[in-house]
Design a protein around this motif. Structure first.
Motif, PDB file in Angstrom:
ATOM      1  N   ASP A  76       0.821  -1.207   0.000  1.00  0.00           N
ATOM      2  CA  ASP A  76       0.000   0.000   0.000  1.00  0.00           C
ATOM      3  C   ASP A  76       0.859   1.263   0.000  1.00  0.00           C
ATOM      4  OD1 ASP A  76      -2.314  -1.473   0.003  1.00  0.00           O
ATOM      5  OD2 ASP A  76      -2.644  -1.286   2.153  1.00  0.00           O
ATOM      6  N   ALA A  77       2.066   1.179   0.538  1.00  0.00           N
ATOM      7  CA  ALA A  77       2.918   2.359   0.672  1.00  0.00           C
ATOM      8  C   ALA A  77       3.966   2.489  -0.435  1.00  0.00           C
ATOM      9  CB  ALA A  77       3.631   2.337   2.022  1.00  0.00           C
ATOM     10  N   ASN A  78       4.235   1.419  -1.171  1.00  0.00           N
ATOM     11  CA  ASN A  78       5.327   1.428  -2.136  1.00  0.00           C
ATOM     12  C   ASN A  78       4.979   0.484  -3.289  1.00  0.00           C
ATOM     13  OD1 ASN A  78       7.867   2.321  -2.958  1.00  0.00           O
ATOM     14  ND2 ASN A  78       8.913   0.623  -1.978  1.00  0.00           N
ATOM     15  N   ALA A  79       4.741   1.053  -4.479  1.00  0.00           N
ATOM     16  CA  ALA A  79       4.299   0.217  -5.587  1.00  0.00           C
ATOM     17  C   ALA A  79       4.980   0.621  -6.891  1.00  0.00           C
ATOM     18  CB  ALA A  79       2.787   0.305  -5.742  1.00  0.00           C
ATOM     19  N   TYR A  80       5.251  -0.369  -7.731  1.00  0.00           N
ATOM     20  CA  TYR A  80       5.844  -0.161  -9.051  1.00  0.00           C
ATOM     21  C   TYR A  80       4.909  -0.731 -10.107  1.00  0.00           C
ATOM     22  CZ  TYR A  80      10.332   0.972  -6.917  1.00  0.00           C
ATOM     23  OH  TYR A  80      11.342   1.570  -6.199  1.00  0.00           O
ATOM     24  N   PHE A  81       4.797  -0.024 -11.243  1.00  0.00           N
ATOM     25  CA  PHE A  81       3.961  -0.470 -12.358  1.00  0.00           C
ATOM     26  C   PHE A  81       4.735  -0.294 -13.657  1.00  0.00           C
ATOM     27  CE2 PHE A  81       1.232   1.034  -9.020  1.00  0.00           C
ATOM     28  CZ  PHE A  81       0.229   0.093  -8.956  1.00  0.00           C
ATOM     29  N   THR A  82       4.700  -1.302 -14.523  1.00  0.00           N
ATOM     30  CA  THR A  82       5.233  -1.154 -15.873  1.00  0.00           C
ATOM     31  C   THR A  82       4.069  -0.726 -16.755  1.00  0.00           C
ATOM     32  OG1 THR A  82       6.967  -2.808 -15.545  1.00  0.00           O
ATOM     33  CG2 THR A  82       6.336  -2.306 -17.815  1.00  0.00           C
ATOM     34  N   VAL A  83       4.205   0.456 -17.372  1.00  0.00           N
ATOM     35  CA  VAL A  83       3.133   1.036 -18.175  1.00  0.00           C
ATOM     36  C   VAL A  83       3.485   0.888 -19.653  1.00  0.00           C
ATOM     37  CG1 VAL A  83       1.806   3.133 -18.660  1.00  0.00           C
ATOM     38  CG2 VAL A  83       2.612   2.674 -16.330  1.00  0.00           C
ATOM     39  N   THR A  84       2.570   0.291 -20.413  1.00  0.00           N
ATOM     40  CA  THR A  84       2.760   0.108 -21.852  1.00  0.00           C
ATOM     41  C   THR A  84       1.475   0.540 -22.563  1.00  0.00           C
ATOM     42  OG1 THR A  84       2.001  -2.175 -21.710  1.00  0.00           O
ATOM     43  CG2 THR A  84       4.378  -1.828 -21.592  1.00  0.00           C
ATOM     44  N   ALA A  85       1.587   0.749 -23.875  1.00  0.00           N
ATOM     45  CA  ALA A  85       0.415   1.086 -24.685  1.00  0.00           C
ATOM     46  C   ALA A  85       0.421   0.218 -25.928  1.00  0.00           C
ATOM     47  CB  ALA A  85       0.435   2.559 -25.065  1.00  0.00           C
ATOM     48  N   ASN A  86      -0.735  -0.211 -26.339  1.00  0.00           N
ATOM     49  CA  ASN A  86      -0.876  -1.057 -27.510  1.00  0.00           C
ATOM     50  C   ASN A  86      -0.311  -0.334 -28.734  1.00  0.00           C
ATOM     51  OD1 ASN A  86      -1.595  -3.147 -29.155  1.00  0.00           O
ATOM     52  ND2 ASN A  86      -3.792  -2.709 -29.108  1.00  0.00           N
ATOM     53  N   GLY A  87       0.645  -0.955 -29.408  1.00  0.00           N
ATOM     54  CA  GLY A  87       1.256  -0.374 -30.595  1.00  0.00           C
ATOM     55  C   GLY A  87       2.436   0.530 -30.315  1.00  0.00           C
ATOM     56  N   ALA A  88       2.731   0.818 -29.063  1.00  0.00           N
ATOM     57  CA  ALA A  88       3.865   1.688 -28.727  1.00  0.00           C
ATOM     58  C   ALA A  88       5.131   0.853 -28.572  1.00  0.00           C
ATOM     59  CB  ALA A  88       3.586   2.455 -27.444  1.00  0.00           C
ATOM     60  N   ASP A  89       6.269   1.442 -28.921  1.00  0.00           N
ATOM     61  CA  ASP A  89       7.545   0.734 -28.816  1.00  0.00           C
ATOM     62  C   ASP A  89       8.192   0.859 -27.441  1.00  0.00           C
ATOM     63  OD1 ASP A  89       7.322  -0.017 -31.464  1.00  0.00           O
ATOM     64  OD2 ASP A  89       8.449   1.716 -32.195  1.00  0.00           O
ATOM     65  N   SER A  90       7.694   1.743 -26.599  1.00  0.00           N
ATOM     66  CA  SER A  90       8.322   2.017 -25.311  1.00  0.00           C
ATOM     67  C   SER A  90       7.479   1.527 -24.151  1.00  0.00           C
ATOM     68  CB  SER A  90       8.551   3.526 -25.138  1.00  0.00           C
ATOM     69  OG  SER A  90       9.408   4.023 -26.119  1.00  0.00           O
ATOM     70  N   ALA A  91       8.152   1.277 -23.053  1.00  0.00           N
ATOM     71  CA  ALA A  91       7.500   0.979 -21.779  1.00  0.00           C
ATOM     72  C   ALA A  91       8.066   1.953 -20.760  1.00  0.00           C
ATOM     73  CB  ALA A  91       7.771  -0.459 -21.353  1.00  0.00           C
ATOM     74  N   PHE A  92       7.314   2.209 -19.709  1.00  0.00           N
ATOM     75  CA  PHE A  92       7.766   3.110 -18.658  1.00  0.00           C
ATOM     76  C   PHE A  92       7.553   2.460 -17.308  1.00  0.00           C
ATOM     77  CE2 PHE A  92       6.943   5.770 -22.265  1.00  0.00           C
ATOM     78  CZ  PHE A  92       7.969   6.696 -22.221  1.00  0.00           C
ATOM     79  N   CYS A  93       8.496   2.685 -16.397  1.00  0.00           N
ATOM     80  CA  CYS A  93       8.395   2.202 -15.026  1.00  0.00           C
ATOM     81  C   CYS A  93       7.894   3.361 -14.172  1.00  0.00           C
ATOM     82  CB  CYS A  93       9.751   1.718 -14.518  1.00  0.00           C
ATOM     83  SG  CYS A  93       9.694   1.157 -12.800  1.00  0.00           S
ATOM     84  N   THR A  94       6.758   3.168 -13.527  1.00  0.00           N
ATOM     85  CA  THR A  94       6.175   4.195 -12.672  1.00  0.00           C
ATOM     86  C   THR A  94       6.221   3.718 -11.229  1.00  0.00           C
ATOM     87  OG1 THR A  94       4.735   4.916 -14.453  1.00  0.00           O
ATOM     88  CG2 THR A  94       4.105   5.566 -12.231  1.00  0.00           C
ATOM     89  N   HIS A  95       6.772   4.559 -10.352  1.00  0.00           N
ATOM     90  CA  HIS A  95       6.891   4.239  -8.936  1.00  0.00           C
ATOM     91  C   HIS A  95       5.976   5.179  -8.164  1.00  0.00           C
ATOM     92  CE1 HIS A  95       9.350   4.594  -5.009  1.00  0.00           C
ATOM     93  NE2 HIS A  95       8.542   3.551  -4.923  1.00  0.00           N
ATOM     94  N   VAL A  96       5.081   4.610  -7.340  1.00  0.00           N
ATOM     95  CA  VAL A  96       4.169   5.395  -6.515  1.00  0.00           C
ATOM     96  C   VAL A  96       4.507   5.120  -5.057  1.00  0.00           C
ATOM     97  CG1 VAL A  96       1.762   5.846  -5.927  1.00  0.00           C
ATOM     98  CG2 VAL A  96       2.353   5.167  -8.258  1.00  0.00           C
ATOM     99  N   GLU A  97       4.798   6.190  -4.322  1.00  0.00           N
ATOM    100  CA  GLU A  97       5.103   6.059  -2.897  1.00  0.00           C
ATOM    101  C   GLU A  97       4.058   6.839  -2.111  1.00  0.00           C
ATOM    102  OE1 GLU A  97       8.818   6.600   0.204  1.00  0.00           O
ATOM    103  OE2 GLU A  97       8.879   7.630  -1.702  1.00  0.00           O
ATOM    104  N   ARG A  98       3.453   6.193  -1.116  1.00  0.00           N
ATOM    105  CA  ARG A  98       2.424   6.824  -0.286  1.00  0.00           C
ATOM    106  C   ARG A  98       2.954   6.917   1.140  1.00  0.00           C
ATOM    107  NH1 ARG A  98      -3.512   4.595   1.385  1.00  0.00           N
ATOM    108  NH2 ARG A  98      -2.250   3.235   2.658  1.00  0.00           N
ATOM    109  N   VAL A  99       2.953   8.146   1.676  1.00  0.00           N
ATOM    110  CA  VAL A  99       3.480   8.397   3.021  1.00  0.00           C
ATOM    111  C   VAL A  99       2.372   9.002   3.875  1.00  0.00           C
ATOM    112  CG1 VAL A  99       5.194   9.689   4.347  1.00  0.00           C
ATOM    113  CG2 VAL A  99       5.804   8.765   2.105  1.00  0.00           C
ATOM    114  N   ARG A 100       2.173   8.440   5.034  1.00  0.00           N
ATOM    115  CA  ARG A 100       1.180   8.959   5.992  1.00  0.00           C
ATOM    116  C   ARG A 100       1.571  10.361   6.405  1.00  0.00           C
ATOM    117  NH1 ARG A 100      -2.349  10.623   8.670  1.00  0.00           N
ATOM    118  NH2 ARG A 100      -3.185   9.797  10.585  1.00  0.00           N
ATOM    119  N   SER A 101       0.621  11.290   6.420  1.00  0.00           N
ATOM    120  CA  SER A 101       0.884  12.683   6.759  1.00  0.00           C
ATOM    121  C   SER A 101      -0.178  13.177   7.732  1.00  0.00           C
ATOM    122  CB  SER A 101       0.887  13.544   5.488  1.00  0.00           C
ATOM    123  OG  SER A 101       1.061  14.893   5.811  1.00  0.00           O
ATOM    124  N   LYS A 102       0.135  13.137   9.037  1.00  0.00           N
ATOM    125  CA  LYS A 102      -0.835  13.559  10.050  1.00  0.00           C
ATOM    126  C   LYS A 102      -1.235  15.024   9.877  1.00  0.00           C
ATOM    127  CE  LYS A 102       0.046  10.259  13.689  1.00  0.00           C
ATOM    128  NZ  LYS A 102       0.261  10.066  15.126  1.00  0.00           N
TER     129      LYS A 102
END
Length: 69
Positions: free
Chosen positions: A11-37
């Protein structure tokens, strides 16, 4: 467009490989969630006093780089 999550994401640290149909590239997206009182929100109560429920606040950081994760 497809965002495939990596095994072991949390829930706090996630990685996703993002691709698109017909595209030659892929991208690595990192999402970090930090609790903020300091970003918590407690709405006023029904009678105008302090409420009894607090919506927890979080801060998100998203970074992307070319290539798979």
């Amino acid at each position: 467009m497809d965002a495939s999550p990596l095994a072991g994401n949390t829930d706090a640290n996630a990685y996703f490989t993002v691709t698109a149909n017909g595209a030659d590239s892929a991208f690595c997206t990192h999402v970090e969630r930090v609790r903020s009182k300091e970003d918590d929100y407690t709405p006023p109560g029904i009678m105008g006093g302090e409420g009894t429920y607090t919506e927890l606040g979080y801060r998100l950081t998203v970074t992307t780089r070319e290539g798979t994760c």
